[in-house]
Design a protein around this motif. Sequence first.
Motif, PDB file in Angstrom:
ATOM      1  N   ILE A 187       0.876  -1.182   0.000  1.00 18.16           N
ATOM      2  CA  ILE A 187       0.000   0.000   0.000  1.00 18.16           C
ATOM      3  C   ILE A 187       0.908   1.226   0.000  1.00 18.16           C
ATOM      4  CG2 ILE A 187      -1.773   1.271   1.268  1.00 18.16           C
ATOM      5  CD1 ILE A 187      -2.752  -1.381   2.394  1.00 18.16           C
ATOM      6  N   LEU A 188       0.789   2.029  -1.046  1.00 19.86           N
ATOM      7  CA  LEU A 188       1.668   3.189  -1.236  1.00 19.86           C
ATOM      8  C   LEU A 188       1.010   4.435  -0.665  1.00 19.86           C
ATOM      9  CD1 LEU A 188       4.241   4.460  -2.470  1.00 19.86           C
ATOM     10  CD2 LEU A 188       2.945   4.730  -4.611  1.00 19.86           C
ATOM     11  N   THR A 189       1.658   5.062   0.303  1.00 23.53           N
ATOM     12  CA  THR A 189       1.128   6.267   0.959  1.00 23.53           C
ATOM     13  C   THR A 189       2.034   7.462   0.695  1.00 23.53           C
ATOM     14  OG1 THR A 189       0.599   7.262   3.118  1.00 23.53           O
ATOM     15  CG2 THR A 189       2.339   5.623   3.084  1.00 23.53           C
ATOM     16  N   PRO A 190       1.475   8.663   0.619  1.00 23.18           N
ATOM     17  CA  PRO A 190       2.333   9.860   0.556  1.00 23.18           C
ATOM     18  C   PRO A 190       3.079  10.110   1.856  1.00 23.18           C
ATOM     19  CG  PRO A 190       0.078  10.335  -0.154  1.00 23.18           C
ATOM     20  CD  PRO A 190       0.060   8.995   0.501  1.00 23.18           C
ATOM     21  N   GLY A 191       2.595   9.520   2.969  1.00 24.27           N
ATOM     22  CA  GLY A 191       3.264   9.704   4.246  1.00 24.27           C
ATOM     23  C   GLY A 191       2.350  10.246   5.322  1.00 24.27           C
ATOM     24  N   PRO A 192       2.877  10.419   6.533  1.00 26.52           N
ATOM     25  CA  PRO A 192       2.067  10.793   7.692  1.00 26.52           C
ATOM     26  C   PRO A 192       1.384  12.151   7.595  1.00 26.52           C
ATOM     27  CG  PRO A 192       4.191   9.916   8.381  1.00 26.52           C
ATOM     28  CD  PRO A 192       4.266  10.120   6.901  1.00 26.52           C
ATOM     29  N   LEU A 193       1.839  13.030   6.710  1.00 21.32           N
ATOM     30  CA  LEU A 193       1.218  14.345   6.615  1.00 21.32           C
ATOM     31  C   LEU A 193      -0.037  14.335   5.750  1.00 21.32           C
ATOM     32  CD1 LEU A 193       4.354  16.672   6.244  1.00 21.32           C
ATOM     33  CD2 LEU A 193       3.071  16.097   8.312  1.00 21.32           C
ATOM     34  N   ASN A 194      -0.278  13.256   5.033  1.00 20.36           N
ATOM     35  CA  ASN A 194      -1.474  13.191   4.197  1.00 20.36           C
ATOM     36  C   ASN A 194      -2.730  13.213   5.057  1.00 20.36           C
ATOM     37  OD1 ASN A 194      -3.602  11.231   2.638  1.00 20.36           O
ATOM     38  ND2 ASN A 194      -2.443  12.526   1.242  1.00 20.36           N
ATOM     39  N   GLU A 195      -3.793  13.820   4.552  1.00 19.39           N
ATOM     40  CA  GLU A 195      -4.991  14.029   5.363  1.00 19.39           C
ATOM     41  C   GLU A 195      -5.637  12.720   5.822  1.00 19.39           C
ATOM     42  OE1 GLU A 195      -7.864  14.823   1.469  1.00 19.39           O
ATOM     43  OE2 GLU A 195      -7.310  16.472   2.793  1.00 19.39           O
ATOM     44  N   THR A 196      -5.533  11.660   5.026  1.00 15.31           N
ATOM     45  CA  THR A 196      -6.163  10.396   5.410  1.00 15.31           C
ATOM     46  C   THR A 196      -5.124   9.336   5.766  1.00 15.31           C
ATOM     47  OG1 THR A 196      -6.325   9.762   3.064  1.00 15.31           O
ATOM     48  CG2 THR A 196      -8.246  10.828   4.048  1.00 15.31           C
ATOM     49  N   TYR A 197      -3.978   9.757   6.287  1.00 17.04           N
ATOM     50  CA  TYR A 197      -2.919   8.797   6.594  1.00 17.04           C
ATOM     51  C   TYR A 197      -3.380   7.736   7.599  1.00 17.04           C
ATOM     52  CZ  TYR A 197       1.411   6.749   8.255  1.00 17.04           C
ATOM     53  OH  TYR A 197       2.389   5.852   8.601  1.00 17.04           O
ATOM     54  N   PHE A 198      -4.232   8.134   8.540  1.00 18.81           N
ATOM     55  CA  PHE A 198      -4.746   7.136   9.481  1.00 18.81           C
ATOM     56  C   PHE A 198      -5.337   5.962   8.723  1.00 18.81           C
ATOM     57  CE2 PHE A 198      -8.626   5.284  11.156  1.00 18.81           C
ATOM     58  CZ  PHE A 198      -8.146   4.657  12.294  1.00 18.81           C
ATOM     59  N   GLU A 199      -6.107   6.258   7.685  1.00 22.19           N
ATOM     60  CA  GLU A 199      -6.752   5.183   6.928  1.00 22.19           C
ATOM     61  C   GLU A 199      -5.731   4.325   6.191  1.00 22.19           C
ATOM     62  OE1 GLU A 199     -10.711   5.026   4.434  1.00 22.19           O
ATOM     63  OE2 GLU A 199      -9.128   5.994   3.252  1.00 22.19           O
ATOM     64  N   HIS A 200      -4.658   4.938   5.669  1.00 24.35           N
ATOM     65  CA  HIS A 200      -3.628   4.170   4.981  1.00 24.35           C
ATOM     66  C   HIS A 200      -3.032   3.143   5.942  1.00 24.35           C
ATOM     67  CE1 HIS A 200      -2.888   8.117   2.521  1.00 24.35           C
ATOM     68  NE2 HIS A 200      -4.133   7.708   2.477  1.00 24.35           N
ATOM     69  N   ALA A 201      -2.681   3.608   7.142  1.00 21.49           N
ATOM     70  CA  ALA A 201      -2.097   2.711   8.142  1.00 21.49           C
ATOM     71  C   ALA A 201      -3.124   1.683   8.616  1.00 21.49           C
ATOM     72  CB  ALA A 201      -1.569   3.530   9.322  1.00 21.49           C
ATOM     73  N   TYR A 202      -4.364   2.120   8.752  1.00 21.22           N
ATOM     74  CA  TYR A 202      -5.439   1.238   9.223  1.00 21.22           C
ATOM     75  C   TYR A 202      -5.655   0.093   8.240  1.00 21.22           C
ATOM     76  CZ  TYR A 202     -10.106   0.010  11.048  1.00 21.22           C
ATOM     77  OH  TYR A 202     -11.189  -0.644  11.592  1.00 21.22           O
ATOM     78  N   MET A 203      -5.734   0.411   6.961  1.00 21.72           N
ATOM     79  CA  MET A 203      -5.967  -0.619   5.950  1.00 21.72           C
ATOM     80  C   MET A 203      -4.762  -1.537   5.801  1.00 21.72           C
ATOM     81  SD  MET A 203      -9.062  -0.337   4.962  1.00 21.72           S
ATOM     82  CE  MET A 203      -9.121  -1.333   3.481  1.00 21.72           C
ATOM     83  N   ALA A 204      -3.551  -0.986   5.937  1.00 22.32           N
ATOM     84  CA  ALA A 204      -2.356  -1.827   5.883  1.00 22.32           C
ATOM     85  C   ALA A 204      -2.368  -2.838   7.025  1.00 22.32           C
ATOM     86  CB  ALA A 204      -1.102  -0.966   5.946  1.00 22.32           C
TER      87      ALA A 204
END
Length: 852
Positions: A232-249
């Motif tokens: 799962i490719l994320t822009p990083g912790p500053l992205n507005e929905t980063y919680f969801e990126h980490a949650y789904m991972a």
Amino acid sequence: MPIGSNTLFQNYFSDFKNYDEVLKSNMSINPNWEKLLSNLTQMGTDNLLAKQNEINWLMDENGVTYNVYNDPKGMQRSWNLNIVPFLIHQKEWETVKKGITQRAELLDLILKDIYGKRELIKNGIIPQEVIFAHRGFLRQCDQIQYKTAKNLLIHSADLARGPDGRMWVVNDRTQAPSGMGYALENRYSLSRVLPNVFQDINVKQPSKFFYEFNQMLIEAAPQNKNNPNIVILTPGPLNETYFEHAYMASFLGYPLVTGNDLVVRNGKLWMKTLKELKQVDVVLRRVDDVFMDPLELREDSYLGVAGLLDVIREQKVAIINPIGSGVLENSGLIPFMNAICNYFLKEDLILPQIASWWCGQEKECDYVLNHLNDLVVKRIDRSNRENIFFCEFLDAKAIETLKKEILATPYKFVAQEKISFSTAPDFIEGALEPRKVMCRTFAIARNDTYSVMPGGLVRVAAERENLFVSNQRGGVSKDFWIVTDDPQTNIQNYSWDSTCRISISDINDLPSNTAENLYWSGRYLGRALVTARYLRMVLNRMNQGQYNNRKSESKSLVFLYQSITNITSTFPGFVGEGSEDILRNPLKEIISLMMDEKRSGSFAQTMSSFNNSYYSLRSLWSKDMWRVFDGIKKLWRKFKEDDDYSIAELIKLLDRIITRLIAFMGLIEESILVNQGLLLYFIGLQTEQATMTVAKCRSLIVFNYEENLQYDILESLLTSHESLNIYRYSYRSHLSLDNVINLILLDKEYGKSLSYQIKRIQKDINRLPHSETTLNFSTCQKYIAEANNKIESLSITSLLQVNDDGTLRENLDEALASLSKLLHKTSLAISDTYFNHSYQQKQLVNQNFPLA
């Protein structure tokens, strides 16, 4: 069920302005909502208030956040979930589901056509400006072929009920649709806090949808791999929905990576791990199109992977959704969607849209300009969040300015009919209020069709009469229920086919950025704990000093003040220019060292750095860890609001932070296995603690003090090291320098001694993946082995020797300086060997992607 029988509806409407989900025009309650409202009413207002507070607490405790840039409340804003869900009956949902499936099919065909034959443009179904004037159209993606039956694998639609009582499509999201993770967390949280509200209500669960979502990822892999490597490719912790990126991972069990974790080699995409490159088969991306490949797209992007488009062309990796799919997030397509539907599917749209006029057509543009005050105007491309113009609220000057903009570039604008979407009840301060709502649901490609999530995410306007429904504007969310007459288990069971998935099995599968953050989270945590304990020790000495005027006490305090500066490297501080003035008011300097985040080396800056590294690892940590960590942040935030700090208050703050840091350290070992990356955390923690032990000893015991002063200094060192009790138990004697040196530096059995720490670092570094072609030690192994040999060769007799003038133990100082240097070299070697992200590729030709 009449409205008067439900006290929650008191003052629900002052007048009946909007279509409401609950109330009919005769002010009776919609039968679909009766059981839910009955359950809520039986709970009572006080209980509902308590439960809403519990939901707020749970969201906070679980660290559910939505990042808002430049928010005065802080970037990581807590996610808001209202206690009253939003519901639609299965009978109505079947029509919506068919409409969403049709729309996803249609958008997939449009995407294939835009980057393929372009029949829609050739046959005059849509004007070419609608496509080519949109920033989402990427010519670099032209004619790319995909192995999957569908190009568009995930589609998200924003829905709202129109004035005719039907659900209308408001927006399409096709690049990297967000909201699935938030929807899942909403359901979990509401089920936990309010199990009774589900009583006798058959709510469809999204378990099957998420199973199919995982299968879709697996089946997208090239060459039909049974166990593809999915990231799962994320822009990083500053992205507005980063919680969801980490949650789904965390939920799916796939690595969360950034662009720096990936690299293109030999026509394939690889993930950088500690040992080697590991081929990536599927990328679920949360990075926007133009940032995905700095070689062919935005050259200034650090979020994507150079050369990625070429790998996609060769069908060596699957990207979900395809790069270039952002062109479908195009309000300019809306006026032509029904014609497109007739062209491709030979049928009309099932779900209605807002009446829209594209200003690139002369007749439509004239209509828009003549009726501007009654319309809502958008640019066809809002990828940079350009304003929506609600013209009824614009003054005459703003209207004229907008007209000039439209006339200058009419093909860039679309006008839409102003309609008022429906309202639904929100529980606000003990009563229900009508708030405008917008629903987001999701469709995923399954074989030759699409599977639609039963429910999704509902967003609610922040104010009663607010037209905007937006998280960025302070809106809240609701759980989205699809209710049916058929019995449902209401048990959420999420399981994957274990034969068709792969997880991070050991440290060799760890993405390099994750590995680096694990290492540095250990270092920052070690530094924070040692610094906090040292500052607490000094403050306690100061507190005692107010009642003790012994000369040695005042001298020892001066040495301790100076040691703070040396240990934290916060120069000039207590030792540089102006130190005499600072020593007259030492508390001011200590407060600065504790609270000033902008000051290099301060405790506050260390905690801020720890926060950043921790947040980057959200997908790895448990909820208990987040609760402890969030408790530290709340404690810190509350304390900073008070600008009048006493010594006693500072000690109390440090006591509480130290306790939580220790709890956090214990929970880390419950969250991740040693061979999955915890090893790197241990190396970072021990390296920092060893470095700080050296710094404390160099600051305190290399000088030769008079007897009373030496006693105070030794006691201070042992206290800050949390070793005073074990010293007394071990030696049962008056404090002596030789025994202290033996315990703090040389004791091989004591877990806090420097010798033990260095030996532990060496043991853990030897467990790291090392190149099989390297016959000798790696650089980091060599340096830590040298440090271990150095400390094993030290003798108490030699270390105790003083120089000719009797002021300094030179052998001790030289030994500690040498060990400090070797620890530093070891750390650099670890970074150079395992965390090297410096490789960059750049375009040979500048690609112009205008922002406006």
